[in-house]
Design a protein around this motif. Structure first.
Motif, mmCIF file in Angstrom:
data_model
loop_
_atom_site.group_PDB
_atom_site.id
_atom_site.type_symbol
_atom_site.label_atom_id
_atom_site.label_comp_id
_atom_site.label_asym_id
_atom_site.label_seq_id
_atom_site.Cartn_x
_atom_site.Cartn_y
_atom_site.Cartn_z
ATOM 1 N N PRO A 197 -5.083 5.663 -2.898
ATOM 2 C CA PRO A 197 -4.433 6.975 -2.844
ATOM 3 C C PRO A 197 -3.755 7.443 -4.125
ATOM 4 O O PRO A 197 -3.435 8.628 -4.243
ATOM 5 C CB PRO A 197 -3.392 6.804 -1.734
ATOM 6 C CG PRO A 197 -3.076 5.343 -1.753
ATOM 7 C CD PRO A 197 -4.357 4.653 -2.102
ATOM 8 N N THR A 206 2.002 4.898 0.832
ATOM 9 C CA THR A 206 1.803 5.699 2.045
ATOM 10 C C THR A 206 2.432 7.076 1.867
ATOM 11 O O THR A 206 3.267 7.301 0.982
ATOM 12 C CB THR A 206 2.423 5.012 3.272
ATOM 13 O OG1 THR A 206 3.828 4.800 3.030
ATOM 14 C CG2 THR A 206 1.756 3.670 3.539
ATOM 15 N N GLY A 207 2.039 8.000 2.719
ATOM 16 C CA GLY A 207 2.596 9.342 2.684
ATOM 17 C C GLY A 207 1.737 10.295 3.492
ATOM 18 O O GLY A 207 0.706 9.910 4.055
ATOM 19 N N ARG A 208 2.153 11.550 3.553
ATOM 20 C CA ARG A 208 1.377 12.578 4.247
ATOM 21 C C ARG A 208 0.260 13.047 3.338
ATOM 22 O O ARG A 208 0.479 13.424 2.185
ATOM 23 C CB ARG A 208 2.273 13.768 4.612
ATOM 24 C CG ARG A 208 3.238 13.501 5.744
ATOM 25 C CD ARG A 208 3.983 14.771 6.101
ATOM 26 N NE ARG A 208 3.054 15.818 6.535
ATOM 27 C CZ ARG A 208 3.403 17.089 6.699
ATOM 28 N NH1 ARG A 208 4.638 17.478 6.433
ATOM 29 N NH2 ARG A 208 2.510 17.975 7.085
ATOM 30 N N TYR A 209 -0.961 13.032 3.877
ATOM 31 C CA TYR A 209 -2.110 13.413 3.064
ATOM 32 C C TYR A 209 -2.151 14.924 2.835
ATOM 33 O O TYR A 209 -1.741 15.715 3.689
ATOM 34 C CB TYR A 209 -3.411 12.971 3.739
ATOM 35 C CG TYR A 209 -3.605 11.472 3.762
ATOM 36 C CD1 TYR A 209 -3.831 10.762 2.592
ATOM 37 C CD2 TYR A 209 -3.543 10.769 4.967
ATOM 38 C CE1 TYR A 209 -4.006 9.387 2.612
ATOM 39 C CE2 TYR A 209 -3.711 9.397 4.995
ATOM 40 C CZ TYR A 209 -3.939 8.708 3.811
ATOM 41 O OH TYR A 209 -4.098 7.350 3.829
ATOM 42 N N PHE A 213 -1.355 12.310 -1.744
ATOM 43 C CA PHE A 213 -0.170 12.542 -0.922
ATOM 44 C C PHE A 213 0.531 13.844 -1.316
ATOM 45 O O PHE A 213 0.471 14.283 -2.458
ATOM 46 C CB PHE A 213 0.821 11.391 -1.061
ATOM 47 C CG PHE A 213 0.285 10.068 -0.584
ATOM 48 C CD1 PHE A 213 -0.477 9.984 0.568
ATOM 49 C CD2 PHE A 213 0.535 8.903 -1.297
ATOM 50 C CE1 PHE A 213 -0.979 8.764 1.005
ATOM 51 C CE2 PHE A 213 0.045 7.686 -0.872
ATOM 52 C CZ PHE A 213 -0.718 7.614 0.286
ATOM 53 N N THR A 242 -1.986 -2.357 -5.631
ATOM 54 C CA THR A 242 -1.195 -1.227 -5.155
ATOM 55 C C THR A 242 -1.614 0.058 -5.848
ATOM 56 O O THR A 242 -1.741 1.111 -5.214
ATOM 57 C CB THR A 242 0.300 -1.481 -5.408
ATOM 58 O OG1 THR A 242 0.695 -2.688 -4.748
ATOM 59 C CG2 THR A 242 1.143 -0.321 -4.896
ATOM 60 N N ARG A 278 0.852 -1.185 0.000
ATOM 61 C CA ARG A 278 0.000 0.000 0.000
ATOM 62 C C ARG A 278 0.889 1.236 0.000
ATOM 63 O O ARG A 278 1.834 1.345 0.792
ATOM 64 C CB ARG A 278 -0.903 0.029 1.240
ATOM 65 C CG ARG A 278 -1.735 -1.215 1.450
ATOM 66 C CD ARG A 278 -2.773 -1.397 0.376
ATOM 67 N NE ARG A 278 -3.802 -0.372 0.426
ATOM 68 C CZ ARG A 278 -4.852 -0.357 -0.390
ATOM 69 N NH1 ARG A 278 -4.991 -1.287 -1.319
ATOM 70 N NH2 ARG A 278 -5.760 0.602 -0.306
ATOM 71 N N GLN A 283 4.331 -4.067 5.780
ATOM 72 C CA GLN A 283 4.410 -3.859 4.341
ATOM 73 C C GLN A 283 5.668 -4.472 3.731
ATOM 74 O O GLN A 283 5.698 -4.754 2.541
ATOM 75 C CB GLN A 283 4.401 -2.354 4.028
ATOM 76 C CG GLN A 283 3.136 -1.645 4.446
ATOM 77 C CD GLN A 283 2.297 -1.284 3.245
ATOM 78 O OE1 GLN A 283 1.803 -2.147 2.551
ATOM 79 N NE2 GLN A 283 2.178 -0.007 2.999
ATOM 80 N N TYR A 311 9.196 2.936 -2.615
ATOM 81 C CA TYR A 311 8.509 2.454 -1.412
ATOM 82 C C TYR A 311 9.128 1.223 -0.777
ATOM 83 O O TYR A 311 8.825 0.914 0.373
ATOM 84 C CB TYR A 311 7.041 2.164 -1.731
ATOM 85 C CG TYR A 311 6.240 3.408 -1.967
ATOM 86 C CD1 TYR A 311 5.686 4.111 -0.908
ATOM 87 C CD2 TYR A 311 6.069 3.916 -3.244
ATOM 88 C CE1 TYR A 311 4.962 5.270 -1.117
ATOM 89 C CE2 TYR A 311 5.351 5.076 -3.471
ATOM 90 C CZ TYR A 311 4.798 5.748 -2.399
ATOM 91 O OH TYR A 311 4.095 6.907 -2.616
ATOM 92 N N LYS A 340 -8.307 8.160 0.182
ATOM 93 C CA LYS A 340 -7.350 7.607 1.140
ATOM 94 C C LYS A 340 -7.252 6.090 1.014
ATOM 95 O O LYS A 340 -6.208 5.504 1.297
ATOM 96 C CB LYS A 340 -7.749 7.998 2.569
ATOM 97 C CG LYS A 340 -7.554 9.476 2.864
ATOM 98 C CD LYS A 340 -7.863 9.803 4.314
ATOM 99 C CE LYS A 340 -7.602 11.279 4.582
ATOM 100 N NZ LYS A 340 -7.878 11.656 5.991
ATOM 101 N N GLN A 354 10.894 0.416 3.193
ATOM 102 C CA GLN A 354 9.540 0.248 3.726
ATOM 103 C C GLN A 354 9.589 -0.761 4.870
ATOM 104 O O GLN A 354 10.111 -1.861 4.711
ATOM 105 C CB GLN A 354 8.620 -0.257 2.623
ATOM 106 C CG GLN A 354 7.170 -0.373 3.033
ATOM 107 C CD GLN A 354 6.543 0.983 3.254
ATOM 108 O OE1 GLN A 354 6.415 1.398 4.388
ATOM 109 N NE2 GLN A 354 6.153 1.665 2.192
#
Length: 645
Positions: free
Chosen positions: A403, A211-214, A423, A370, A209, A268, A259, A400, A264
């Motif tokens: 993403p 990921t990161g800051r939204y 992100f 993914t 998956r 994950q 990632y 979310k 990672q």
């Protein structure tokens, strides 16, 4: 081949649409319309999983060389829409399935002012499931996936664009007059090409998956990469692969580099990378339907074991696509999807049960992917319009839960690769386009300014307002009600004198919250609001009776009384809205079913004075029978629509 079939179908549609006064007169006799059709096999899924956090909306846009005239665009939409019966619909809820019914309202166009691919709320969109907007020189068509897929949306936008350009030149395209479309455009090609055969389930093994800051306030980044189609073909040909295979390998390689190779951690680490590839089935089965007709295949990459260099990834992608994207495998996918729909125990499940089950199944299967990469290929226009068009772009809605997504399309000698993400970072885009440049493909970047502000060319609106403020205020209101209920309960406990008065106050607060949510904020159908309010009022009355010692007045008189009131209110709605009475018929059936609850309570010994309960059942059933009798043939049509299996 698909393009040729579509153009032939559209020409037949125009010839038929030159005018049918008899049919149009017949439609006027029944403004509600007899026209309805089932959702296609794939389309049935989307209304059950879509919400404001998972819109299932995608965008096809065209950029012209001159500023858009909104008046002419609205006129073009009005003229073109009747050619596309699959778009001129509203979504209706049946007992077993959703279905489409002809929408006689006029859609509107608006200037783009929010993030792309937002959830389409039919109630604020003339009940339509698509949205047409403009910004500068760009026309946007955003479509809820239950209506059609990328190819169907492209064909709609092409006709809309051609119609707009003709109006701008002072004429009407081919002298055509809008008609009512042809039913074959909305055929369910899944059912048509279904044959029973060995099938395989979709994998639900969790994939990596992203990921990161939204981005704050539900924002969305858009990054376009413009590449020369000839250079892209040359590099792909040099490697002995197609453009889609090459781009898929680049995407997997970039995800691995960003990632996994960068470290990672946690659950994950070591997960496979799954790229979701939608496949246009029209090219394999010769269909020209304007409804959904695509299948999804997943290209997986298992990290480690020395297979993470680009050459190994490309070889794996080619092998998987050659094995999976063949007619026999696609037939197996169709067979699996349709066979599930055909199972008798699935068909007879009420819609709300399907809604719960499909939501669970979708969440389980969705974790196997993914990212999505959708390449709709070359978009062509008639030569007479090509000089007025700068290009097309495809954007896929993200959330979310999903993403990041990637859409690809070509026009003329340029291919546009578009990343949409939630992100704040641009690592994936930079790595991906860096790979293309390293392979000798120059790429020009453009963004909507959320990330990569240096690539912002002012072609997207600046979102200055916080779209979530209203939601936050509503949540704060619910929070205040919850805290108030808790405080009243604690005060009642601390000052208890033999009466649990909070048993009245707390249900009253809950009823206020119910009213706020379903009757004020949701702009729900009046019949739906009435039904929900009636149920809430009955619960509140029973609680009051219970707190005061339960003398039985609630079940003996109050509950039957609220049912009679609701029945009378629905009858009033039917009388006032005689031309649209079908909208309230299902609520009348529900109220009739609820009218038997007091009889059940009588059988259980809770009702001591059954006269009111018996009177309620007799009157409610009688009113329903009278509605059926007066409804005549329209009642039969409505039953078929609402209860089709």
């Amino acid at each position: 081949m698909t393009e040729i079939l579509w153009q032939k179908s559209l020409r037949r549609t125009r010839r038929k649409s030159a005018g049918r006064p008899a049919e149009r007169g017949a439609m006027k006799k029944n403004p509600q319309g007899k026209r309805w059709h089932r959702l296609d096999n794939t389309g049935k899924i989307f209304p059950m999983i879509a919400n404001e956090n998972l819109s299932n909306v995608f965008r096809i846009s065209v950029t012209l060389k001159e500023e858009i005239d909104p008046g002419l665009l609205g006129q073009a939409l009005e003229e073109v829409l009747p050619w596309f019966a699959g778009f001129k619909v509203k979504l209706k809820r049946g007992f077993f399935w959703y279905y489409f019914e002809e929408n006689k309202r006029q859609p509107f166009v608006e200037q783009e002012s929010s993030w792309p691919c937002r959830y389409i709320d039919p109630k604020s969109n003339q009940l339509y499931l698509f949205r047409v907007s403009y910004y500068g020189t760009r026309i946007n068509l955003e479509v809820f996936h239950a209506v059609t897929d990328g190819m169907g949306a492209v064909n709609f936008l092409k006709e809309l664009t051609a119609g707009y350009l003709e109006l701008k030149r002072g004429g009407r395209r081919n002298g055509a007059r809008p008609g009512e479309g042809v039913s074959t455009q909305t055929e369910d090609s899944y059912l048509k090409h279904y044959r029973k055969m060995r099938t395989r389930r979709y994998s639900s093994r969790p994939a990596l998956r992203l990921t990161g800051r939204y981005i704050p306030f539900g924002g969305e980044s858009v990054v376009h990469g413009y590449a020369d189609t000839g250079e892209l073909k040359a590099v792909s040909r040099k490697m002995g692969v197609s453009i889609t295979k090459y781009l898929t390998a680049c995407l997997i390689w970039s995800i691995f580099r960003v990632y996994q190779e960068e470290g990672q951690e946690g659950r994950q680490k070591g997960r496979h990378i799954g790229v979701n590839l939608p496949i246009n089935l029209r090219a394999f089965f010769g269909s020209n339907t304007a409804s959904n007709f695509f299948a999804v295949t997943t290209i997986d990459h298992e990290p480690g074991q020395g297979r993470d260099n680009f050459g190994e990834i490309l070889a794996s992608v080619c092998r998987q696509m050659d094995e999976k994207i063949v007619k026999i495998k696609l037939e197996e996918t169709i067979s699996y999807n349709v066979s599930n729909e055909k199972k008798w125990y699935v068909r007879i499940l009420p819609l709300f049960v399907k809604w719960l089950a499909l939501g669970f199944i979708f969440r389980r299967n969705d974790r196997a992917h993914t990212i999505t990469l959708s390449n709709i290929g070359l978009i062509s226009m008639d030569r007479e319009y090509q000089d007025d068009i700068e290009g097309f772009r495809m954007l896929i809605g993200v959330s979310k839960r999903q993403p990041a997504k990637c859409g690809v399309c070509s026009f003329g000698d340029r291919t546009v690769i578009t990343f949409t993400k939630v992100f704040q970072d641009s690592r994936l885009e930079e790595c991906f386009f860096g790979r293309l440049r390293a392979d000798g493909i120059p790429v020009e970047l453009e963004s909507n300014g959320v990330i990569m502000p240096e690539a912002d060319k002012g072609n997207y609106p600046v979102i200055q307002h916080d779209e979530s403020i209203w939601k936050k205020l509503v949540l704060a209101c619910y929070g205040v009600l919850a805290v108030l209920a808790l405080l009243l309960g604690l005060v009642n406990i601390a000052t208890y004198d033999g009466l649990w008065w909070s048993g009245i106050a707390i249900p009253g607060i809950a009823y206020a919250g119910l009213t706020l949510r379903y009757s004020i904020l949701r702009h729900a159908n009046l019949g739906k609001s009435l039904l929900i309010q009636t149920i809430g009022m009955q619960i509140l009355l029973v609680m009051i009776d219970r707190v005061l010692g339960f003398e039985g007045w609630s079940v003996n008189y109050a509950v039957p009384g609220t049912i009679l009131f609701a029945d009378a209110a629905v009858v009033l709605l039917i009388v006032v809205n005689r031309l649209n009475w079908q909208s309230y018929f299902m609520y009348q059936i529900a109220i009739t079913v609820f009218s038997f609850i007091p009889l059940i309570l009588w059988a259980a010994g809770l009702v001591t004075h059954p006269a009111m309960a018996i009177t309620t059942v007799i009157l409610t059933v009688g009113i329903l029978a009278l509605t059926i009798f007066l409804g005549d043939r329209r009642f039969k049509n409505e039953l078929i629509r609402r209860f089709h299996l």
